[in-house]
Design a protein around this motif. Structure first.
Motif, PDB file in Angstrom:
ATOM      1  N   GLU A   4     -49.050  96.692 -13.972  1.00 41.25           N
ATOM      2  CA  GLU A   4     -49.019  95.838 -15.154  1.00 41.25           C
ATOM      3  C   GLU A   4     -48.998  94.370 -14.756  1.00 41.25           C
ATOM      4  N   LEU A   5     -49.866  93.579 -15.385  1.00 44.39           N
ATOM      5  CA  LEU A   5     -49.867  92.131 -15.228  1.00 44.39           C
ATOM      6  C   LEU A   5     -49.437  91.531 -16.564  1.00 44.39           C
ATOM      7  N   ILE A   6     -48.377  90.762 -16.541  1.00 44.12           N
ATOM      8  CA  ILE A   6     -47.835  90.183 -17.770  1.00 44.12           C
ATOM      9  C   ILE A   6     -48.218  88.709 -17.857  1.00 44.12           C
ATOM     10  N   PHE A   7     -48.757  88.335 -19.004  1.00 44.75           N
ATOM     11  CA  PHE A   7     -49.114  86.941 -19.271  1.00 44.75           C
ATOM     12  C   PHE A   7     -48.100  86.406 -20.274  1.00 44.75           C
ATOM     13  N   VAL A   8     -47.212  85.534 -19.813  1.00 42.78           N
ATOM     14  CA  VAL A   8     -46.217  84.913 -20.685  1.00 42.78           C
ATOM     15  C   VAL A   8     -46.790  83.596 -21.185  1.00 42.78           C
ATOM     16  N   CYS A   9     -46.909  83.453 -22.502  1.00 42.27           N
ATOM     17  CA  CYS A   9     -47.613  82.288 -23.055  1.00 42.27           C
ATOM     18  C   CYS A   9     -46.865  81.723 -24.260  1.00 42.27           C
ATOM     19  N   SER A  10     -46.651  80.414 -24.246  1.00 40.05           N
ATOM     20  CA  SER A  10     -45.938  79.764 -25.352  1.00 40.05           C
ATOM     21  C   SER A  10     -46.879  79.228 -26.422  1.00 40.05           C
ATOM     22  N   ASP A  11     -48.200  79.392 -26.245  1.00 43.10           N
ATOM     23  CA  ASP A  11     -49.163  78.911 -27.243  1.00 43.10           C
ATOM     24  C   ASP A  11     -50.333  79.887 -27.325  1.00 43.10           C
ATOM     25  N   LEU A  12     -50.162  80.944 -28.118  1.00 43.06           N
ATOM     26  CA  LEU A  12     -51.179  81.992 -28.206  1.00 43.06           C
ATOM     27  C   LEU A  12     -52.458  81.501 -28.868  1.00 43.06           C
ATOM     28  N   VAL A  13     -52.350  80.579 -29.805  1.00 41.09           N
ATOM     29  CA  VAL A  13     -53.540  80.101 -30.515  1.00 41.09           C
ATOM     30  C   VAL A  13     -54.416  79.270 -29.595  1.00 41.09           C
ATOM     31  N   PHE A  14     -53.826  78.291 -28.939  1.00 39.38           N
ATOM     32  CA  PHE A  14     -54.599  77.410 -28.058  1.00 39.38           C
ATOM     33  C   PHE A  14     -55.252  78.199 -26.927  1.00 39.38           C
ATOM     34  N   PHE A  15     -54.544  79.184 -26.374  1.00 42.53           N
ATOM     35  CA  PHE A  15     -55.045  79.930 -25.227  1.00 42.53           C
ATOM     36  C   PHE A  15     -55.666  81.277 -25.620  1.00 42.53           C
ATOM     37  N   ALA A  16     -56.158  81.382 -26.851  1.00 42.68           N
ATOM     38  CA  ALA A  16     -56.715  82.655 -27.326  1.00 42.68           C
ATOM     39  C   ALA A  16     -57.846  83.149 -26.421  1.00 42.68           C
ATOM     40  N   ASP A  17     -58.799  82.282 -26.082  1.00 44.85           N
ATOM     41  CA  ASP A  17     -59.914  82.697 -25.222  1.00 44.85           C
ATOM     42  C   ASP A  17     -59.437  83.029 -23.810  1.00 44.85           C
ATOM     43  N   THR A  18     -58.435  82.305 -23.347  1.00 45.92           N
ATOM     44  CA  THR A  18     -57.863  82.573 -22.022  1.00 45.92           C
ATOM     45  C   THR A  18     -57.244  83.966 -21.980  1.00 45.92           C
ATOM     46  N   LEU A  19     -56.455  84.290 -22.997  1.00 43.75           N
ATOM     47  CA  LEU A  19     -55.787  85.591 -23.058  1.00 43.75           C
ATOM     48  C   LEU A  19     -56.796  86.731 -23.181  1.00 43.75           C
ATOM     49  N   LYS A  20     -57.839  86.502 -23.988  1.00 39.51           N
ATOM     50  CA  LYS A  20     -58.868  87.529 -24.165  1.00 39.51           C
ATOM     51  C   LYS A  20     -59.556  87.839 -22.839  1.00 39.51           C
ATOM     52  N   ASN A  21     -60.009  86.814 -22.139  1.00 36.42           N
ATOM     53  CA  ASN A  21     -60.720  87.039 -20.884  1.00 36.42           C
ATOM     54  C   ASN A  21     -59.804  87.565 -19.792  1.00 36.42           C
ATOM     55  N   ALA A  81     -61.857  79.817 -21.401  1.00 40.54           N
ATOM     56  CA  ALA A  81     -62.322  81.179 -21.128  1.00 40.54           C
ATOM     57  C   ALA A  81     -62.341  81.446 -19.625  1.00 40.54           C
ATOM     58  N   GLU A  82     -62.869  80.499 -18.870  1.00 36.18           N
ATOM     59  CA  GLU A  82     -62.903  80.643 -17.411  1.00 36.18           C
ATOM     60  C   GLU A  82     -61.489  80.722 -16.846  1.00 36.18           C
ATOM     61  N   LEU A  83     -60.567  80.032 -17.493  1.00 32.11           N
ATOM     62  CA  LEU A  83     -59.175  80.042 -17.046  1.00 32.11           C
ATOM     63  C   LEU A  83     -58.607  81.460 -17.054  1.00 32.11           C
ATOM     64  N   GLY A  84     -58.968  82.242 -18.090  1.00 34.94           N
ATOM     65  CA  GLY A  84     -58.483  83.619 -18.165  1.00 34.94           C
ATOM     66  C   GLY A  84     -59.037  84.496 -17.057  1.00 34.94           C
ATOM     67  N   ASN A  85     -60.354  84.387 -16.812  1.00 30.50           N
ATOM     68  CA  ASN A  85     -60.973  85.161 -15.733  1.00 30.50           C
ATOM     69  C   ASN A  85     -60.357  84.811 -14.385  1.00 30.50           C
ATOM     70  N   ARG A  86     -60.233  83.508 -14.155  1.00 30.28           N
ATOM     71  CA  ARG A  86     -59.746  83.068 -12.839  1.00 30.28           C
ATOM     72  C   ARG A  86     -58.267  83.405 -12.651  1.00 30.28           C
ATOM     73  N   ALA A  87     -57.498  83.351 -13.716  1.00 30.95           N
ATOM     74  CA  ALA A  87     -56.076  83.702 -13.618  1.00 30.95           C
ATOM     75  C   ALA A  87     -55.910  85.145 -13.160  1.00 30.95           C
ATOM     76  N   ALA A  88     -56.701  86.047 -13.756  1.00 30.97           N
ATOM     77  CA  ALA A  88     -56.638  87.456 -13.350  1.00 30.97           C
ATOM     78  C   ALA A  88     -57.077  87.620 -11.898  1.00 30.97           C
ATOM     79  N   GLU A  89     -58.156  86.949 -11.516  1.00 29.67           N
ATOM     80  CA  GLU A  89     -58.675  87.065 -10.149  1.00 29.67           C
ATOM     81  C   GLU A  89     -57.656  86.578  -9.124  1.00 29.67           C
ATOM     82  N   LEU A  90     -57.058  85.407  -9.368  1.00 29.27           N
ATOM     83  CA  LEU A  90     -56.123  84.833  -8.403  1.00 29.27           C
ATOM     84  C   LEU A  90     -54.832  85.649  -8.309  1.00 29.27           C
ATOM     85  N   LEU A  91     -54.347  86.133  -9.457  1.00 27.41           N
ATOM     86  CA  LEU A  91     -53.113  86.915  -9.427  1.00 27.41           C
ATOM     87  C   LEU A  91     -53.325  88.232  -8.691  1.00 27.41           C
ATOM     88  N   ILE A  92     -54.431  88.896  -8.975  1.00 23.69           N
ATOM     89  CA  ILE A  92     -54.728  90.158  -8.278  1.00 23.69           C
ATOM     90  C   ILE A  92     -54.938  89.914  -6.785  1.00 23.69           C
TER      91      ILE A  92
END
Length: 341
Positions: free
Chosen positions: A77-94, A299-310
């Motif tokens: 499990e990878l947990i994304f803790v986020c204090s602004d779901l609206v602003f980072f909607a595309d980030t969270l999706k990707n 959007a790229e932020l979400g992809n890269r966050a997953a890549e770097l964490l993994i």
């Protein structure tokens, strides 16, 4: 799609489902599970069979399938803790899509409430002992328990928590705005706005000052309005040739909208004024004129966050990661409408 691929994909989805369960938990009835995964009951049973054989699940007559153990391979499990779901909607999706495609399970945890509530939420996240955590706390301070869980900080690193950092141009993008306006002939710059995250405000103001330094222009402190108490004096200066700016850099797009409203209300023309915002908000399409803004790589932020964490999870001995994505300057488009047809 081949039967083998269907079973493989279903098995991965069931693993993701089980990762959110607890030992001793009763799974929903097979028909309900089959409906959930949009497969037939026979296909579901084929996917459950290996888990029953390996002791992860137990079929109890008259009761159903009970979770008996969760092997280490399921703790992905990878947990994304986020204090602004609206602003980072595309980030969270990707992030969720990239995580799932990589064989991991994503969970999104909103961080809200007062300081005590936020601390409880963060403590709960660490107690779950996930494979990795992405943290965007919005600047909230937190002293975590001692843990070896890989952590990726988004935008800013909390000094009390170790981990890698993934961010984007904030101060740098504001400096680029100043340089662009300078290349277009502007020589007198103003900074306006206060409706923005305090950390972002500091970074963007610093970027504004850095940009002026780069083009060898002096900062005019009387043309910096980052406090509503200074608003009247700031706009009064627009009527004085010695103080009237030819470019106003706003802290974000909402601030740019507030600038336009104030100028209209005070009868100050703005057609020839260079104006910039930040964040590429959809609201700018309703502004009376286009502005220069910054499209963040969300959007790229979400992809890269997953890549770097993994990458960190699978290669824990890697050197500390610190990556900055580039933001894009762009002109907004406004809707063409006639308010008085």
């Amino acid at each position: 799609m081949s039967r083998k691929n269907i079973h493989s994909g279903l098995s991965r989805k069931i693993e993701q489902y089980l990762c959110r369960c607890s030992v001793g938990e009763l799974l929903p009835p097979e028909q309900k599970l089959a409906d959930h995964f949009q497969v037939s009951k026979p296909t579901l049973r084929l996917a459950l069979a290996p888990m029953i054989e390996n002791g992860f699940l137990e079929t109890v007559n008259g009761v159903g399938n009970v979770v008996r153990k969760l092997p280490q391979t399921l703790h992905k499990e990878l947990i994304f803790v986020c204090s602004d779901l609206v602003f980072f909607a595309d980030t969270l999706k990707n992030f969720s899509i990239k995580t799932s495609n990589s064989g991991y399970i994503s969970s999104i945890v909103p961080l809200s409430g007062d300081e005590a509530t936020r601390v409880r939420i963060l403590n709960t996240v660490f107690e779950r002992d996930p494979a990795g955590i992405v943290l965007y706390t919005g600047g909230a301070s937190y002293e975590p328990p001692t843990s070896s869980i890989p952590i990726l900080h988004l935008i800013r690193r909390n000094d009390t928590i170790p981990g890698d950092l993934l961010t984007f141009q904030n101060a740098g993008a504001m400096s680029r705005i100043v340089r662009r306006f300078y290349e277009e002939g502007c020589r007198k710059f103003a900074l306006f706005g206060w409706q923005v995250n305090p950390n972002a405000a500091r970074e963007r103001e610093q970027g504004f000052r850095d940009g002026l330094n780069q083009v060898r222009l002096q900062v005019r402190e009387n043309l910096i309005c980052t406090d509503p108490k200074l608003c009247d004096d700031f706009f009064t200066g627009f009527g004085q040739p010695s103080r009237r700016p030819d470019a106003v850099c706003c802290m974000n797009d909402l601030c740019a909208g507030e600038l336009l409203r104030e100028m209209k209300h005070r009868g100050i023309p703005y057609d020839s004024l260079k104006i910039s915002g930040f964040d590429c908000s959809p609201v700018t399409q309703f502004y009376p004129r286009p502005i220069l803004t910054v499209r963040l790589p969300l959007a790229e932020l979400g992809n890269r966050a997953a890549e770097l964490l993994i990458r960190r999870i699978e290669n824990p001995r890697l050197a500390e990661l610190n990556e900055k994505l580039e933001s894009e300057l762009t002109m907004t488009e406004t809707m063409n409408f006639n308010p008085n047809p």
